[in-house]
Design a protein around this motif. Structure first.
Motif, PDB file in Angstrom:
ATOM      1  N   ASN A  44     -26.261  32.817 -48.208  1.00 52.33           N
ATOM      2  CA  ASN A  44     -27.151  32.925 -47.056  1.00 52.33           C
ATOM      3  C   ASN A  44     -28.268  33.941 -47.234  1.00 52.33           C
ATOM      4  OD1 ASN A  44     -26.085  30.955 -45.337  1.00 52.33           O
ATOM      5  ND2 ASN A  44     -24.567  32.349 -44.469  1.00 52.33           N
ATOM      6  N   GLU A  81     -34.669  30.720 -38.770  1.00 49.50           N
ATOM      7  CA  GLU A  81     -33.252  30.686 -38.379  1.00 49.50           C
ATOM      8  C   GLU A  81     -33.032  29.997 -37.045  1.00 49.50           C
ATOM      9  OE1 GLU A  81     -29.897  33.553 -39.526  1.00 49.50           O
ATOM     10  OE2 GLU A  81     -31.542  34.800 -38.792  1.00 49.50           O
ATOM     11  N   ASN A 134     -29.023  29.868 -36.984  1.00 48.93           N
ATOM     12  CA  ASN A 134     -28.524  31.226 -36.812  1.00 48.93           C
ATOM     13  C   ASN A 134     -27.099  31.288 -36.270  1.00 48.93           C
ATOM     14  OD1 ASN A 134     -28.893  30.641 -34.067  1.00 48.93           O
ATOM     15  ND2 ASN A 134     -30.839  31.753 -33.957  1.00 48.93           N
ATOM     16  N   ARG A 174     -24.004  31.719 -39.571  1.00 46.32           N
ATOM     17  CA  ARG A 174     -24.084  32.826 -40.529  1.00 46.32           C
ATOM     18  C   ARG A 174     -22.721  33.147 -41.130  1.00 46.32           C
ATOM     19  NH1 ARG A 174     -27.637  36.979 -36.769  1.00 46.32           N
ATOM     20  NH2 ARG A 174     -29.685  35.963 -37.028  1.00 46.32           N
ATOM     21  N   ARG A 215     -27.970  37.281 -41.627  1.00 42.35           N
ATOM     22  CA  ARG A 215     -29.022  36.284 -41.434  1.00 42.35           C
ATOM     23  C   ARG A 215     -28.801  35.130 -42.410  1.00 42.35           C
ATOM     24  NH1 ARG A 215     -31.472  40.292 -44.625  1.00 42.35           N
ATOM     25  NH2 ARG A 215     -32.568  39.467 -46.473  1.00 42.35           N
ATOM     26  N   ASP A 250     -31.108  32.896 -45.039  1.00 40.32           N
ATOM     27  CA  ASP A 250     -32.403  32.776 -45.697  1.00 40.32           C
ATOM     28  C   ASP A 250     -32.574  31.447 -46.443  1.00 40.32           C
ATOM     29  OD1 ASP A 250     -33.160  35.328 -44.896  1.00 40.32           O
ATOM     30  OD2 ASP A 250     -32.464  36.282 -46.739  1.00 40.32           O
TER      31      ASP A 250
END
Length: 402
Positions: A296, A333, A349, A352, A357, A359
């Motif tokens: 992530n 996100e 989001n 996770r 976070r 990415d």
């Protein structure tokens, strides 16, 4: 196969089917054995990334203009996700691999379908009778795939257009049909299957050992299978399922392997305390083509799993999430996706799983100018990504696959 279907398949092979994808001026012709050989050695090619077209080449996603001569930068198929045309049109116009989702019907037929239900992507409401499924309100006809028969029901359904406004002329494909279309169209390129359960694995493996392409090569040579490590936490279980039909390691002197792509996600860390040991056991298998590690963020919870693949000189991959068309608006996100029930929606989001976070949506996280973090990437924007990789000097090894 009926004559009309044969004509369509010939059109796919040369990219000329009127009303769909525009013709490539110089379509790519990749060699399947060379794709596999390159894939196995991606860790040794710092300037080469393989791109997998997620659910095929579908919707309004543009094609590639910079990969080995194809020029379809202003074209798109307009086809539904997981349609046979969207898959094979992509392979004929510059994508070296396309991923499809596999689900099993009640009567044991593996089909191309992302959701566990039929309402969001098909006209099952017309076949069974009732109200069209509304993914936003959750009302309407939305039966589970595993509670619906292929024969007499799903075989009669059509896929909805990507915007869900109309019924397309594309039938829901069975996996066996896709293999037949691949052969009849003289296709090249790697099919990647996303398989979620052991019954589906055994079913597709049987078909892969009973189908060949136009060169007479068994499908197991050009179909790779993704599977979650939680589905097969022990390679011995996987091999036991495969040995039912054929030796997954192939025969001495004959290249007929099983092409496996184990997948690791953050939530598996909470389910499998020995995840890194399982990962290591798969990396020691000759059938492991690479490992998808859905890291992530830098130094995220899967950093050790990611590093282990590189240390072992295996190819490491990732899934790049692109928001579903028609899902709730949002970027980064906050982008949204339909659930596997067909209902709307969840946001990036919310998955996770212990990281701060996500990415994976950001291409600057996946690679940069002249460097790569991942060797193969699955994305719904394969054309744009191939062009971007080319500009960043990360497609310098595509000649290895021709």
């Amino acid at each position: 196969m009926r004559g009309l279907t044969c004509l369509l398949m010939a059109a796919v092979a040369i990219g000329l089917y009127s009303g769909k994808a525009a013709a490539a001026s110089g379509p790519c012709v990749y060699n399947n054995d060379r794709i596999i050989s390159t894939w196995r050695n991606l860790a040794n090619y710092p300037s080469m990334v393989i791109v997998i077209a997620h659910r095929g080449w579908w919707g309004s996603h543009p094609g590639t203009s910079n990969s080995c001569g194809a020029n379809v930068s202003a074209s798109w198929t307009g086809m539904p996700e997981n349609s046979w045309y969207g898959v094979l049109a992509g392979l004929s116009t510059g994508f070296e691999a396309a991923e499809v989702d596999i689900k099993m019907t009640k009567d044991g037929i593996p089909i191309l379908m992302h959701d566990f239900t039929l309402g969001r992507t098909t006209n099952i409401y017309q076949v069974e009778g009732g109200k069209k499924f509304d993914p936003y309100g959750g009302t309407g006809v939305n039966p589970r795939v595993d509670q619906t028969n292929w024969f007499g029901t799903i075989e009669r359904t059509k896929l909805l257009t990507p915007d869900r406004k109309n019924v397309s002329d594309e039938a829901v494909p069975a996996f066996a049909q896709l293999l037949d279309y691949y052969k009849e169209g003289g296709s090249n390129g790697i099919l990647v299957l996303d398989v979620k359960d052991r019954a589906s694995m055994k079913a597709v493996w049987q078909l892969m050992n009973n189908h060949v392409d136009h060169r007479g090569s068994l499908a197991r040579n050009w179909v790779a299978v993704k599977f979650n490590m939680t589905t097969y936490p022990n390679p011995a279980d996987l091999e036991a399922d495969l040995y039912t039909w054929a030796d997954p390691h192939g025969k001495p002197g004959k290249y007929e392997p099983f092409l496996g792509l184990p997948v690791i996600t953050n939530n598996m860390l909470d389910k499998m305390k020995n995840l890194l040991d399982v990962e290591q056991s798969y990396m020691h298998k000759d059938y492991t083509l690479g490992v998808e590690v859905n890291l992530n963020q830098p130094d995220g919870r899967l950093q050790k799993a990611y590093t282990a693949v590189g240390d072992d000189r295996h190819a490491v991959g990732i899934f790049n999430p692109i928001a579903d068309p028609g899902a709730s608006a949002g970027t980064g996100e906050n982008m949204a996706f339909f659930k596997n029930t067909g209902q709307c929606c969840y946001r990036l989001n919310t998955v996770r799983y212990g990281d701060s976070r996500v990415d994976r949506w950001d291409w600057s996280f996946l690679y940069g100018l002249g460097y790569k973090r991942f060797d193969f990437i699955t994305t719904d924007e394969p054309g744009k990504m191939l062009d971007d990789l080319q500009k960043k000097n990360l497609r310098n090894g595509n000649y290895l696959m021709q």
